[in-house]
Design an enzyme around this catalytic site. Sequence first.
Site, mmCIF file in Angstrom:
data_model
loop_
_atom_site.group_PDB
_atom_site.id
_atom_site.type_symbol
_atom_site.label_atom_id
_atom_site.label_comp_id
_atom_site.label_asym_id
_atom_site.label_seq_id
_atom_site.Cartn_x
_atom_site.Cartn_y
_atom_site.Cartn_z
ATOM 1 N N GLU A 246 -11.334 8.756 -47.202
ATOM 2 C CA GLU A 246 -11.669 8.786 -48.637
ATOM 3 C C GLU A 246 -10.423 9.117 -49.446
ATOM 4 O O GLU A 246 -9.653 10.008 -49.071
ATOM 5 C CB GLU A 246 -12.759 9.850 -48.872
ATOM 6 C CG GLU A 246 -13.193 10.054 -50.308
ATOM 7 C CD GLU A 246 -13.709 8.791 -50.978
ATOM 8 O OE1 GLU A 246 -12.950 8.208 -51.767
ATOM 9 O OE2 GLU A 246 -14.854 8.369 -50.693
ATOM 10 N N ASP B 213 -18.946 1.063 -52.432
ATOM 11 C CA ASP B 213 -18.955 0.699 -53.860
ATOM 12 C C ASP B 213 -19.611 -0.666 -54.041
ATOM 13 O O ASP B 213 -19.169 -1.649 -53.443
ATOM 14 C CB ASP B 213 -17.522 0.652 -54.398
ATOM 15 C CG ASP B 213 -16.945 2.049 -54.526
ATOM 16 O OD1 ASP B 213 -17.647 2.947 -55.012
ATOM 17 O OD2 ASP B 213 -15.776 2.236 -54.128
ATOM 18 N N LYS C 164 -20.579 -6.378 -60.875
ATOM 19 C CA LYS C 164 -20.192 -7.624 -61.565
ATOM 20 C C LYS C 164 -19.725 -8.666 -60.552
ATOM 21 O O LYS C 164 -18.889 -8.361 -59.686
ATOM 22 C CB LYS C 164 -19.052 -7.343 -62.547
ATOM 23 C CG LYS C 164 -19.484 -6.478 -63.707
ATOM 24 C CD LYS C 164 -18.375 -6.319 -64.705
ATOM 25 C CE LYS C 164 -18.863 -5.422 -65.821
ATOM 26 N NZ LYS C 164 -17.891 -4.419 -66.221
ATOM 27 N N ASP D 286 -28.041 0.843 -51.946
ATOM 28 C CA ASP D 286 -29.215 0.736 -52.828
ATOM 29 C C ASP D 286 -29.031 -0.452 -53.766
ATOM 30 O O ASP D 286 -29.787 -0.609 -54.709
ATOM 31 C CB ASP D 286 -29.398 2.015 -53.646
ATOM 32 C CG ASP D 286 -28.213 2.285 -54.558
ATOM 33 O OD1 ASP D 286 -27.075 2.026 -54.135
ATOM 34 O OD2 ASP D 286 -28.419 2.738 -55.693
HETATM 35 C C1 LIG Z 1 -20.128 4.816 -54.114
HETATM 36 S S1 LIG Z 1 -19.096 5.994 -53.370
HETATM 37 C C2 LIG Z 1 -20.154 6.683 -52.098
HETATM 38 C C3 LIG Z 1 -19.716 8.054 -51.646
HETATM 39 C C4 LIG Z 1 -20.601 8.718 -50.582
HETATM 40 N N1 LIG Z 1 -20.576 7.977 -49.330
HETATM 41 C C5 LIG Z 1 -22.016 8.924 -51.056
HETATM 42 O O1 LIG Z 1 -22.947 8.367 -50.413
HETATM 43 O O2 LIG Z 1 -22.210 9.656 -52.022
HETATM 44 C C6 LIG Z 1 -18.010 4.956 -52.402
HETATM 45 C C7 LIG Z 1 -16.760 5.677 -51.964
HETATM 46 O O3 LIG Z 1 -16.057 4.835 -51.055
HETATM 47 C C8 LIG Z 1 -14.669 5.001 -51.253
HETATM 48 N N2 LIG Z 1 -14.042 3.760 -50.740
HETATM 49 C C9 LIG Z 1 -14.216 2.525 -51.253
HETATM 50 N N3 LIG Z 1 -13.527 1.623 -50.535
HETATM 51 C C10 LIG Z 1 -12.904 2.310 -49.554
HETATM 52 C C11 LIG Z 1 -12.018 1.940 -48.501
HETATM 53 N N4 LIG Z 1 -11.645 0.669 -48.338
HETATM 54 N N5 LIG Z 1 -11.550 2.911 -47.686
HETATM 55 C C12 LIG Z 1 -11.932 4.192 -47.872
HETATM 56 N N6 LIG Z 1 -12.762 4.612 -48.841
HETATM 57 C C13 LIG Z 1 -13.235 3.686 -49.671
HETATM 58 C C14 LIG Z 1 -14.514 5.218 -52.748
HETATM 59 O O4 LIG Z 1 -13.340 5.939 -53.044
HETATM 60 C C15 LIG Z 1 -15.789 5.984 -53.090
HETATM 61 O O5 LIG Z 1 -15.582 7.372 -53.146
#
Ligand SMILES: C[S@@+](CC[C@H](N)C(=O)[O-])C[C@H]1O[C@@H](n2cnc3c(N)ncnc32)[C@H](O)[C@@H]1O
Length: 219
Positions: free
Chosen positions: A73, A123, A127, A159
């Site tokens: 992260e 994430d 869009k 979700d």
């Molecule tokens: C929507 S948040 C979900 C966080 C947590 N898993 C939760 O369920 O609350 C997605 C997280 O994935 C991280 N992230 C996105 N792409 C990533 C990647 N390629 N490698 C590591 N982390 C990533 C982002 O920084 C973000 O904090």
Amino acid sequence: MNFKKFEHRLFGRTRGRSKKKINIKSYLNLTEKFIIKKLKNNEEYILDIGSGYGETSTYLSNKFPNKLIISCEKYIDGNLNLYRNIESLKLKNLRIYPGNVNNILDQNIKSQYFSLVFIFFPDPWPKRRHWKRRLINVEFLKKIHTYLKKGAEIHIATDSISYSRQIFQVLFETKNLYKFINQNEIYLGIKDYYNIETKYYKKAIISGRNPILYILRKL
Ligand SMILES: C[S@@+](CC[C@H](N)C(=O)[O-])C[C@H]1O[C@@H](n2cnc3c(N)ncnc32)[C@H](O)[C@@H]1O
């Protein structure tokens, strides 16, 4: 630590919205304390990709005390929260990779390191023009396959309806690599498998969305 040398771009937030100042020097010192860069061939790791505030990593650390958990992260506020948990709960088997998962994979020789990969609420990039930023695609599932141990599992929670559709399509296109093991179950809900409430799980429930869990097993 030179964050600029990381090859893969990672979209999204590095800091939270709050104006609360953080001590970046102390953050970097803590990161150095818990960081993992080099993976060992004879070790069995669990990889938690995009761990946010670290709820899933803390859960995995307690559930699998004999395995090494890698929390991947870049979100500083989330990592600081995890560091507090590591210290207060004395979690000995948790390491952090503060960047894009593709970098830790590329920086290590291709070998079968992981017995379990968690991707909770990747994430969604709602869009359409941003869909190419989504982590779960055919290319990524093919890539990580090389790093999985025999019979290893990937657990993906989302979700987002449009991301779910994409994941179904990706699973169809990678059906020679993974078995979608809960596809015939009546329930695909996270709570049917785990008692974890991450920040994004709670957001989904408050908004009336029902998150789905996909369990894939390496063939
Ligand atoms: C929507 S948040 C979900 C966080 C947590 N898993 C939760 O369920 O609350 C997605 C997280 O994935 C991280 N992230 C996105 N792409 C990533 C990647 N390629 N490698 C590591 N982390 C990533 C982002 O920084 C973000 O904090």
